[in-house]
Design an enzyme around this catalytic site. Structure first.
Site, PDB file in Angstrom:
ATOM      1  N   ARG A  90       1.148  -1.276  -0.121  1.00 40.89           N
ATOM      2  CA  ARG A  90       0.315  -0.142   0.207  1.00 40.89           C
ATOM      3  C   ARG A  90       1.134   1.258  -0.178  1.00 40.89           C
ATOM      4  O   ARG A  90       1.899   1.109   1.211  1.00 40.89           O
ATOM      5  CB  ARG A  90      -0.902   0.226   1.207  1.00 40.89           C
ATOM      6  CG  ARG A  90      -2.089   1.316   1.167  1.00 40.89           C
ATOM      7  CD  ARG A  90      -2.940   1.211   2.727  1.00 40.89           C
ATOM      8  NE  ARG A  90      -3.267   2.258   2.567  1.00 40.89           N
ATOM      9  CZ  ARG A  90      -3.999   3.158   3.917  1.00 40.89           C
ATOM     10  NH1 ARG A  90      -4.035   2.215   4.951  1.00 40.89           N
ATOM     11  NH2 ARG A  90      -4.630   3.713   3.924  1.00 40.89           N
ATOM     12  N   HIS A 178      -7.560   6.937   1.042  1.00 45.86           N
ATOM     13  CA  HIS A 178      -8.227   5.747   1.239  1.00 45.86           C
ATOM     14  C   HIS A 178      -9.198   4.767   0.194  1.00 45.86           C
ATOM     15  O   HIS A 178     -10.075   4.209   0.063  1.00 45.86           O
ATOM     16  CB  HIS A 178      -9.914   6.307   2.201  1.00 45.86           C
ATOM     17  CG  HIS A 178      -9.294   6.348   3.584  1.00 45.86           C
ATOM     18  ND1 HIS A 178      -9.920   7.365   4.163  1.00 45.86           N
ATOM     19  CD2 HIS A 178      -8.625   5.749   4.071  1.00 45.86           C
ATOM     20  CE1 HIS A 178      -9.621   7.572   5.618  1.00 45.86           C
ATOM     21  NE2 HIS A 178      -8.782   6.159   5.854  1.00 45.86           N
ATOM     22  N   ILE A 324     -14.907   2.105  12.744  1.00 48.38           N
ATOM     23  CA  ILE A 324     -16.166   2.820  13.504  1.00 48.38           C
ATOM     24  C   ILE A 324     -17.509   2.521  12.192  1.00 48.38           C
ATOM     25  O   ILE A 324     -19.272   2.489  13.091  1.00 48.38           O
ATOM     26  CB  ILE A 324     -16.149   4.722  13.845  1.00 48.38           C
ATOM     27  CG1 ILE A 324     -14.425   4.422  14.235  1.00 48.38           C
ATOM     28  CG2 ILE A 324     -17.178   5.065  13.721  1.00 48.38           C
ATOM     29  CD1 ILE A 324     -14.187   6.247  14.177  1.00 48.38           C
ATOM     30  N   GLU A 374      -8.689  -3.888   2.336  1.00 46.81           N
ATOM     31  CA  GLU A 374      -7.621  -3.493   1.658  1.00 46.81           C
ATOM     32  C   GLU A 374      -6.928  -4.353   1.129  1.00 46.81           C
ATOM     33  O   GLU A 374      -6.299  -4.686  -0.315  1.00 46.81           O
ATOM     34  CB  GLU A 374      -7.005  -1.747   1.909  1.00 46.81           C
ATOM     35  CG  GLU A 374      -8.187  -0.642   2.151  1.00 46.81           C
ATOM     36  CD  GLU A 374      -7.873   0.195   4.035  1.00 46.81           C
ATOM     37  OE1 GLU A 374      -7.332  -0.636   5.022  1.00 46.81           O
ATOM     38  OE2 GLU A 374      -7.742   1.353   3.177  1.00 46.81           O
TER      39      GLU A 374
HETATM   40  P1  ADP Z   1      -7.696   2.328  11.118  1.00 48.09           P
HETATM   41  O1  ADP Z   1      -7.894   3.500  10.436  1.00 48.09           O
HETATM   42  O2  ADP Z   1      -6.279   2.321  12.570  1.00 48.09           O
HETATM   43  O3  ADP Z   1      -7.020   1.043  10.135  1.00 48.09           O
HETATM   44  P2  ADP Z   1     -10.080   1.165  12.218  1.00 48.09           P
HETATM   45  O4  ADP Z   1     -10.194   0.765  10.722  1.00 48.09           O
HETATM   46  O5  ADP Z   1      -9.116  -0.142  12.736  1.00 48.09           O
HETATM   47  O6  ADP Z   1      -8.822   2.690  11.334  1.00 48.09           O
HETATM   48  O7  ADP Z   1     -11.070   2.224  13.023  1.00 48.09           O
HETATM   49  C1  ADP Z   1     -10.479   2.165  14.117  1.00 48.09           C
HETATM   50  C2  ADP Z   1     -11.357   2.805  15.093  1.00 48.09           C
HETATM   51  O8  ADP Z   1     -13.213   2.011  14.667  1.00 48.09           O
HETATM   52  C3  ADP Z   1     -11.449   3.641  16.007  1.00 48.09           C
HETATM   53  O9  ADP Z   1     -11.794   4.865  16.937  1.00 48.09           O
HETATM   54  C4  ADP Z   1     -12.183   2.276  17.222  1.00 48.09           C
HETATM   55  O10 ADP Z   1     -12.153   2.924  18.477  1.00 48.09           O
HETATM   56  C5  ADP Z   1     -13.561   2.053  16.443  1.00 48.09           C
HETATM   57  N1  ADP Z   1     -14.014   0.787  16.851  1.00 48.09           N
HETATM   58  C6  ADP Z   1     -13.537  -0.356  16.837  1.00 48.09           C
HETATM   59  N2  ADP Z   1     -13.895  -1.205  17.544  1.00 48.09           N
HETATM   60  C7  ADP Z   1     -15.566  -0.120  18.044  1.00 48.09           C
HETATM   61  C8  ADP Z   1     -16.958  -0.758  18.008  1.00 48.09           C
HETATM   62  N3  ADP Z   1     -17.202  -2.355  18.399  1.00 48.09           N
HETATM   63  N4  ADP Z   1     -17.440   0.653  18.542  1.00 48.09           N
HETATM   64  C9  ADP Z   1     -17.032   1.869  18.321  1.00 48.09           C
HETATM   65  N5  ADP Z   1     -16.234   1.898  18.018  1.00 48.09           N
HETATM   66  C10 ADP Z   1     -15.009   0.778  17.460  1.00 48.09           C
END
Ligand code: ADP
Length: 389
Positions: A90, A178, A324, A374
């Site tokens: 990536r 993204h 999220i 991804e």
């Molecule tokens: P990255 O951009 O690092 O790949 P992710 O796609 O893993 O990020 O998303 C991380 C976000 O998702 C964080 O804000 C995390 O708290 C939120 N998140 C993950 N699981 C949950 C959940 N069950 N409820 C609420 N928020 C969540």
């Protein structure tokens, strides 16, 4: 021996990896990550769940390049039965030149390095493992897959800043990011929401953005010249009045590095709440500032969704993805509650269950949750390009 593709996804302090069989790139046989690079690195494996192999301990100051070298050595010992046929990377920035994934050559590495000023916090980490592999395993084909490529189809107006043309000609345009996530969602959209032409996809993770897609192609997006623009993010401010930066320099005497740290590390959900950058933490907090941060995240996301509708001329469907978007029913509800006028109406029970379709049956604009992937795009593009090698 099964032939596999190694995918590498280097972030500012992490290196995520996966092995995808050449024959079925959607399902990884191994997936893991090294987080906390240059601070306190931790190596972990999430697929297979019962992976019993010895997990290496890393020196505190391990760099991306060293992490990639260690990973290759570890895979040689622990990826039993799998032969790495090629590596897909990536890469955050492909500038205006790279409209699709490319085979890595020394010339391509030089071109990617020249784009470093456009993404100084990420591009060097994407390039370091490429250079290391080119040196230690020169016969292993490598492919670069870009976060910007998907957005090269944007409406020309959507790429423009209202700045003097000379600056636009120097590359100060809205690139968007993204793209690998959006490319995956675009590839599965027809099976999830048949016939939907004008779709907004909300990629809501630590980094967050929206993409307005017409017939599966990006026509506008909320991230711009850098990954700072647009939505409120975990630690990033998102859209900001540029006058704020002038004020911080002229009146507060802040230096460029201080402002960079403020905007990339100390703002967003973390800055507003003062508690955490993670939505999950804020949802379990009863502190009023946590609620303000969540409310602002939802308000701004709904406002930015509304702002993209003119680029599409209407809205046929709304899609949520990433950490999220896939997991926080409350955030989806908070955003959709402000979009009733656009025909978005959630089915509360379906939303709470994280169903694939979370809107009510009579909603003019359906809302869906589609997990992103991804790695599958990187593996798929790498396999496609190997066929042409
Ligand atoms: P990255 O951009 O690092 O790949 P992710 O796609 O893993 O990020 O998303 C991380 C976000 O998702 C964080 O804000 C995390 O708290 C939120 N998140 C993950 N699981 C949950 C959940 N069950 N409820 C609420 N928020 C969540």
């Amino acid at each position: 021996m099964t032939d596999v593709i190694l995918t590498l996804n280097a972030g500012s302090s992490s290196l995520k990896f996966a092995l995808h069989p050449v024959a079925a790139p959607l399902i990884p046989v191994l997936r893991g990550k090294i987080t906390g690079l240059k601070r306190a690195p931790v190596f972990s494996v999430s697929v297979p769940k019962d992976h019993g192999a010895d997990i290496p301990t890393l020196a505190l100051d391990t760099t991306h390049e060293q992490a990639a070298a260690l990973l290759l050595r570890w895979l040689a010992d622990h990826a039993g039965g799998h032969h790495i046929k090629a590596v897909g990377h990536r890469v955050v920035h492909g500038g205006q030149a790279f409209t699709q994934s490319v085979r890595v050559t020394p010339e391509i590495v030089a071109q990617l390095a020249a784009l470093t000023p456009l993404a100084p916090l990420h591009q060097p980490h994407n390039i370091a493992p490429m250079r290391m592999i080119a040196q230690t395993a020169p016969d292993l084909p490598q492919v670069a897959c870009f976060d910007t490529s998907f957005h090269t189809t944007q409406d020309p107006l959507a790429k423009l800043f209202a700045l003097p043309k000379a600056l636009t000609d120097q590359g100060l345009i809205r690139y968007g990011f993204h793209g690998l996530s959006y490319a995956y969602i675009a590839s599965v959209l027809p099976e999830h929401i048949p016939g939907a032409s004008r779709v907004i996809v909300a990629h809501l993770g630590n980094g967050a953005s929206l993409c307005a897609m017409k017939d599966g192609k990006s026509v506008a997006t909320t991230m711009g010249f850098t990954a700072l623009d647009g939505l409120v993010m975990g630690r990033r401010s998102g859209r900001l009045d540029p006058g704020v930066i002038l004020h911080l320099v002229q009146q507060k005497g802040m230096s460029v590095p201080e402002i960079e740290t403020l905007l990339y590390q100390k703002s967003g959900l973390l800055g507003v709440s003062g508690i955490s950058n993670a939505m999950q933490d804020l949802e379990t907090s009863d502190h009023p500032d946590a609620k303000t941060a969540i409310d602002l995240f939802c308000f701004r996301a709904a406002s930015e969704i509304a702002g993209l509708i003119p680029a599409l001329g209407g809205l046929d469907a709304l899609v949520f993805t990433a950490g999220i978007g896939e997991n926080s029913a409350a955030t989806r509800a908070g955003i959709c509650a402000r979009l009733g006028w656009a025909g978005v109406r959630l089915d509360g029970a379906a939303n709470a269950r994280h169903d694939a379709c979370i809107s009510s049956a009579d909603a003019p604009c359906p809302a869906h949750v589609i997990p992103t992937n991804e790695d599958a795009v990187i593996a798929g593009d790498t396999i496609d390009l190997m066929g042409k090698i």
